[in-house]
Design a protein around this motif. Structure first.
Motif, mmCIF file in Angstrom:
data_model
loop_
_atom_site.group_PDB
_atom_site.id
_atom_site.type_symbol
_atom_site.label_atom_id
_atom_site.label_comp_id
_atom_site.label_asym_id
_atom_site.label_seq_id
_atom_site.Cartn_x
_atom_site.Cartn_y
_atom_site.Cartn_z
ATOM 1 N N ALA A 40 23.192 35.276 -41.495
ATOM 2 C CA ALA A 40 22.175 35.082 -40.777
ATOM 3 C C ALA A 40 21.616 36.146 -40.637
ATOM 4 O O ALA A 40 22.319 37.394 -40.669
ATOM 5 N N LYS A 41 20.269 36.265 -40.526
ATOM 6 C CA LYS A 41 19.484 37.626 -40.190
ATOM 7 C C LYS A 41 19.849 38.020 -38.937
ATOM 8 O O LYS A 41 19.411 37.569 -38.088
ATOM 9 N N GLN A 42 20.194 39.367 -38.859
ATOM 10 C CA GLN A 42 20.354 40.044 -37.320
ATOM 11 C C GLN A 42 19.909 41.383 -37.622
ATOM 12 O O GLN A 42 19.614 41.647 -38.618
ATOM 13 N N THR A 43 19.985 42.158 -36.228
ATOM 14 C CA THR A 43 19.389 43.571 -36.478
ATOM 15 C C THR A 43 20.655 44.389 -36.381
ATOM 16 O O THR A 43 21.834 44.130 -36.361
ATOM 17 N N HIS A 52 13.369 42.532 -28.897
ATOM 18 C CA HIS A 52 12.207 43.156 -29.817
ATOM 19 C C HIS A 52 11.490 42.182 -30.440
ATOM 20 O O HIS A 52 11.957 41.035 -30.620
ATOM 21 N N THR A 53 10.425 42.215 -31.065
ATOM 22 C CA THR A 53 9.669 41.759 -31.821
ATOM 23 C C THR A 53 9.848 42.435 -33.309
ATOM 24 O O THR A 53 10.146 43.718 -33.427
ATOM 25 N N ILE A 54 9.685 41.709 -34.332
ATOM 26 C CA ILE A 54 9.893 42.002 -35.637
ATOM 27 C C ILE A 54 8.697 42.584 -36.287
ATOM 28 O O ILE A 54 7.720 41.732 -36.301
ATOM 29 N N ARG A 64 14.804 51.350 -31.693
ATOM 30 C CA ARG A 64 14.548 50.105 -32.491
ATOM 31 C C ARG A 64 15.551 49.857 -33.507
ATOM 32 O O ARG A 64 16.513 50.718 -33.745
ATOM 33 N N HIS A 65 15.791 48.640 -34.069
ATOM 34 C CA HIS A 65 16.787 48.233 -34.772
ATOM 35 C C HIS A 65 16.255 48.280 -36.227
ATOM 36 O O HIS A 65 14.945 47.805 -36.349
ATOM 37 N N THR A 66 17.103 47.992 -37.346
ATOM 38 C CA THR A 66 16.508 47.739 -38.579
ATOM 39 C C THR A 66 17.102 46.083 -38.863
ATOM 40 O O THR A 66 18.048 45.939 -38.044
ATOM 41 N N VAL A 67 16.427 45.617 -39.513
ATOM 42 C CA VAL A 67 16.965 44.031 -39.905
ATOM 43 C C VAL A 67 17.724 44.116 -40.953
ATOM 44 O O VAL A 67 17.470 44.693 -41.878
ATOM 45 N N GLN A 68 18.972 43.468 -40.627
ATOM 46 C CA GLN A 68 19.719 43.085 -41.725
ATOM 47 C C GLN A 68 20.370 41.720 -42.049
ATOM 48 O O GLN A 68 20.128 40.831 -41.022
ATOM 49 N N ILE A 69 21.067 41.547 -42.860
ATOM 50 C CA ILE A 69 22.192 40.131 -43.180
ATOM 51 C C ILE A 69 23.337 40.581 -42.310
ATOM 52 O O ILE A 69 24.043 41.342 -42.765
ATOM 53 N N PRO A 115 20.723 38.889 -32.540
ATOM 54 C CA PRO A 115 20.398 37.685 -33.371
ATOM 55 C C PRO A 115 18.824 37.597 -33.587
ATOM 56 O O PRO A 115 18.312 38.254 -32.815
ATOM 57 N N ILE A 116 18.297 37.163 -34.627
ATOM 58 C CA ILE A 116 17.078 37.129 -34.982
ATOM 59 C C ILE A 116 16.678 35.438 -34.845
ATOM 60 O O ILE A 116 17.490 34.716 -35.365
ATOM 61 N N ASP A 117 15.545 35.154 -34.130
ATOM 62 C CA ASP A 117 15.341 33.756 -34.070
ATOM 63 C C ASP A 117 14.788 32.964 -35.325
ATOM 64 O O ASP A 117 14.514 33.658 -36.359
ATOM 65 N N SER A 118 14.800 31.668 -35.405
ATOM 66 C CA SER A 118 14.653 31.079 -36.508
ATOM 67 C C SER A 118 13.255 31.406 -37.209
ATOM 68 O O SER A 118 12.800 31.689 -38.518
#
Lengths: 304, 592
Positions: B231-234, B205-207, B221-226, B243-246
């Motif tokens: 680290a941030k992840q969905t 996905h794109t954020i 779709r996902h929500t973004v969370q810690i 996982p979410i990229d840098s």
């Protein structure tokens, strides 16, 4: 049983039955036969006389209704006898999707032959039956004559002691017939036993040592070809270079001895010989009409 | 994942047997023995009718003596020659076209596979594996059923059986050759379908930064969370997270999407509404008695006892996965699940943790992690004056490594359905690709069986009839449960002929037929037919049990015990079928 008997049938009978087991045809009735080591044995008879049935019984493709067939001293239904048998069926029933090499290689693998011997033999046999030029073509592209040849090669792949040929010359052109006959005679010279069946009398007469004549499933005659065909009360004279007077003199001599002259004429050659000589001539001088001298057709030969 | 019968370990299955089944070895010997006896008796009787008892005895003896000589002295060289022939035949009959068909099916699969699904892996895996199964089985049936009859028809068999080939080698060579073709096809299909599934379901996905959401992909779709590591992840949606990229612009590849869970199953028992022990819960009227139900708002509970729970295996706590079925007697809020409670209890001391609540939804696997330290039940706390927490391994697991998981339904007049496989400890995951391969191994065993049966039938039937017979065996095998229940009279409506009469006369299955002579005759014929049916289903393989597609699709690792059992059972069948094929071919007149 004598040790040189290769095939023996004892009161061999076969009744074909329908689905419910009711007898339909008596294909073979109490056949007693012996085929001896090293001979060419011919089974002769009209269509439906039981020739092929006999062969199938001897090979164990059919089970006898009664009686017994012994092949190479063993019961015909035993598989182990096949090690020393070669069989060319009525029509060459081979896998049409294989080519000549693959065919022979496949059949060769069914025997206990070392791989190198097998490979060498495959090549030799292909050359011997004259199919070297077509060995990579699938059999479905083969003509009938070529199929027969590869069929014969297949029957010889294990260098068998006994070769069973069902109508070996059907479907072949006269050259093929001649070659087939020569091959069969060569097998005999190599000490093999050949059992063949045919309804082409000329073929049988040419090559068989002994024949059995079957009719409607029963054995009608059995013996050596030369004995069977001898006409004891006639005498045949062939001579060359006799003039008219000399021929008249012979007629007189016959008349004096109360003999009956049946015929005295210039012989004709057989069509087979004529055909073969034409083909040989044409091969020797391609592109020209054959010039086989024939006394009766002088006018036509001038155009040659 | 539905597991209707407990899975035995391989050696138990082979040598000991379960509660309602004999050990496999014994079962095989009994079946094989009775079949051989039956064949001998029938063969003897048939020969006696034609030749009289003495000759018949002689013939039977001859067949048996030959068989002992020929069945066990097989030449690998000749078998391989026959197998090669079968392979060449298949290749020249252009079987590889099937691969093209399979690829086309995959290419267009996207058009008709439901893109609204919540379980894309399940959908895609079961789709590709089912497609591969049908294609391969169809091909195996056609190849095997027509090959030998063609040999008879073209009389090529004459040139084979006049060579020193044993009938057994012809049969075995065919089975091996066609299976080799099937194996190659399956291997290619397996690889292609694996790539297809992974590529079709993997997604990123794109954020969408301002909404703290990801973009839409495969209908979610996902929500973004810690995440737990900071680290941030969905969030976890449809069973996976990213996982979410840098740069925080895109997500990485999905995690936990392709799973091969290795569950640790327990034993299930029930507590009735008053808290009394019960073997089963309440029936809510489902015909399928797999799950039984517990009533909400009472003492009723489903209790799983897990053994072998040790600190080495579960160092941080118990990962429990629940797949509870819900039965509502009133609708309530249909958007929400039904509340339930879960707690752990020590089977020896009776000490338990406080309840945790969860929402049960149908067809949904709820993963819960019960950490090592759990809150103590408030009542116990006051009594003992102990600490507020209980330790999993010190307090709740007894000295034999046992622990109980209690599930209860909270709202009154709602019900939870549970079966033994519905709650398990999820310790580890197997590799998905390895599991996928094991799934294809299941298809392979089915292919092997079908090929063997096809070849066996084709030794004495003509091509089309052999095809029908093999298909029949396959269908009976697939519906073995049904056939068995008809044959044993478990199913209402009588045997096959009685059912036909009921169909034609439109009679209800439960109404009695008029008692007269005709009915008596029909029922006695049916009785015989049912015995035949029962024996047939008993002998034929249960094809469905060889399929492992459900495991892979639901994301469970196929147990090695099951794989071994299936392989050994399949080989036993192939052996039996091989012997049968040998006899049919040997006693048959090759020529006509």
């Amino acid at each position: 049983m004598a040790s040189d008997v290769v095939i023996e049938t004892r009161a061999l009978s076969k009744v074909y039955r329908d689905f419910w087991g009711r007898p339909k045809v008596q294909a073979l009735n109490a056949l007693d036969l012996e085929v001896r080591q090293g001979e060419i044995f011919g089974l002769l008879g009209p269509n439906g006389s039981g020739k092929t049935t006999t062969i199938k019984l001897i090979l164990g493709l059919l089970f006898p209704t009664s009686g017994q067939a012994l092949t190479l001293g063993r019961d015909a239904t035993e598989v182990s006898k096949n090690e020393r048998i070669g069989y060319l069926p009525e029509e060459s029933y081979l896998y049409r999707f294989l080519n000549a090499e693959e065919t022979l290689d496949f059949y060769g693998r069914l025997f206990d032959i070392p791989a190198d011997v097998r490979k060498a033999r495959v090549q030799t046999l292909i050359e011997e039956v004259g199919l070297g030029w077509a060995k990579r073509r699938q059999l479905k592209e083969y003509s009938k004559g070529m199929t027969r040849r590869i069929g014969l090669a297949q029957a010889r792949i294990n260098d068998p002691d006994l070769i069973v040929l069902d109508e070996p010359t059907t479907g072949l052109d006269p050259i093929g017939v001649r070659e087939m006959k020569d091959m069969i005679l060569a097998l005999k010279d190599a000490g093999k036993t050949v059992l063949m069946c045919s309804h082409l009398l000329a073929d049988v007469q040419d090559i068989c040592d002994r024949i059995a004549i079957l009719h409607q499933g029963e054995l009608k005659e059995l013996g050596r070809v030369d004995h069977l065909l001898r006409v004891a009360e006639e005498t045949q004279i062939r001579a060359a270079g006799l003039n008219e007077e000399c021929q008249q003199e012979i007629r007189d001599v016959i008349a004096r001895h109360q003999g009956e002259l049946l015929s005295m004429e210039n012989p004709t050659t057989t069509l087979e010989d004529l055909f073969l000589s034409i083909v040989r001539d044409s091969e020797a001088r391609p592109g020209r009409r054959a010039s086989v001298e024939s006394e009766t057709s002088n006018e036509e030969s001038e155009t040659a | 994942m539905v597991i209707e019968t407990d899975l035995l370990t391989f050696f138990e299955w082979l040598l000991v047997g379960g509660s309602d089944r004999l050990p496999a070895v014994l079962q095989f010997l009994l079946t094989a023995g009775s079949l051989i006896l039956l064949a001998l008796v029938i063969g003897f009787l048939a020969a006696m009718v034609r030749h009289g008892p003495l000759v018949a005895g002689d013939l039977t003896y001859g067949v048996v003596r030959n068989a002992i000589g020929e069945l066990f002295v097989l030449s690998p060289r000749r078998i391989w020659a026959m197998a090669r022939l079968a392979i060449q035949e298949s290749l020249r009959r252009r079987v590889l076209v099937v691969l093209a068909v399979f690829v086309v099916v995959l290419l267009f699969a996207g058009w008709f596979l439901d893109n609204q699904t919540h379980e894309p892996v399940k959908l895609y895996v079961s789709f590709v594996m089912t497609a591969a199964t049908y294609l391969t089985l169809l091909l195996a049936i056609f190849l095997s059923a027509f090959s030998l009859p063609n040999d008879f028809k073209n009389r090529t068999i004459y040139t084979i059986v006049t060579k020193p080939v044993r009938s057994g080698e012809i049969v075995l060579g065919r089975i091996l050759g066609f299976s080799a073709i099937g194996t190659v096809l399956l291997a290619i299909m397996g690889l292609a379908s694996y790539v297809f599934v992974v590529r079709a379901v993997s997604h990123r996905h794109t954020i969408v930064a301002e909404e703290n959401l990801t973009s839409l992909a495969i209908n979610h779709r996902h929500t973004v969370q810690i995440g737990p590591d900071g680290a941030k992840q969905t969030s976890t949606e449809m069973g996976h997270w990213h996982p979410i990229d840098s740069q925080e612009k895109n997500t990485e590849a999905p995690q936990e999407l392709f799973r091969a869970r290795v569950p640790h199953y327990g034993k299930l028992r029930f507590k009735g509404p008053t808290g009394a022990d019960k073997a089963r819960g309440i029936s809510v009227g489902n015909e399928w008695g797999y799950r039984s139900y517990i009533e909400g708002g009472t003492e009723a509970a489903a209790v799983w006892t897990f053994t072998g729970v040790t600190a080495d295996k579960f160092p941080d706590g118990l990962p429990v996965e629940l797949n509870i079925r819900v039965f509502r007697t009133y609708k309530g809020n249909i958007e929400k699940g039904i509340l339930g409670s879960i707690f752990l209890r020590n089977p020896k001391t009776g000490l338990r943790s406080d309840i945790e609540t969860f929402e049960a939804r149908d067809f949904h696997i709820d993963s819960r992690f019960l950490p090592r330290k759990l809150p103590r039940l408030r009542k116990d706390q006051q009594d003992a004056g102990d600490s507020e927490m209980v330790d999993l391994f010190d307090d709740l697991v007894d000295d034999q490594g046992r622990v109980e998981v209690w599930i209860q339904c909270l709202p009154r007049a709602q019900y939870f359905g549970a079966a033994q496989a519905d709650c398990y400890l999820q310790a580890t995951d197997d590799r998905f690709d390895w599991n996928f391969m094991k799934g294809y191994l299941g298809i392979w065993t089915q292919m092997l069986l079908v090929t063997a049966f096809g070849v066996m039938f084709s030794t004495f039937l003509s091509g089309p009839v052999a095809l029908a017979a093999t298909t029949g065996a396959l269908v009976i095998g697939f519906f073995a449960d049904f056939t068995t229940s008809v044959a044993t009279g478990e199913l209402e409506g009588g045997g096959p002929i009685e059912s036909l009469i009921r169909l034609v006369t439109q009679k209800n299955v439960t109404s009695e037929l008029e008692q007269n002579v005709a009915t008596a005759i029909v029922q006695s014929i049916d009785a015989v037919l049912m015995i035949v049916m029962q024996s047939v289903t008993h002998v034929l393989p249960d094809f469905r049990s060889f399929s492992n597609v459900a495991w892979v699709a639901h994301g469970f690792s196929i147990p090695t015990d099951l794989v071994c059992q299936n392989l050994v059972a399949a080989l036993a069948y192939v052996f039996g079928v091989f012997v049968g094929g040998y006899f049919f071919l040997r006693i048959r007149e090759v020529a006509k």
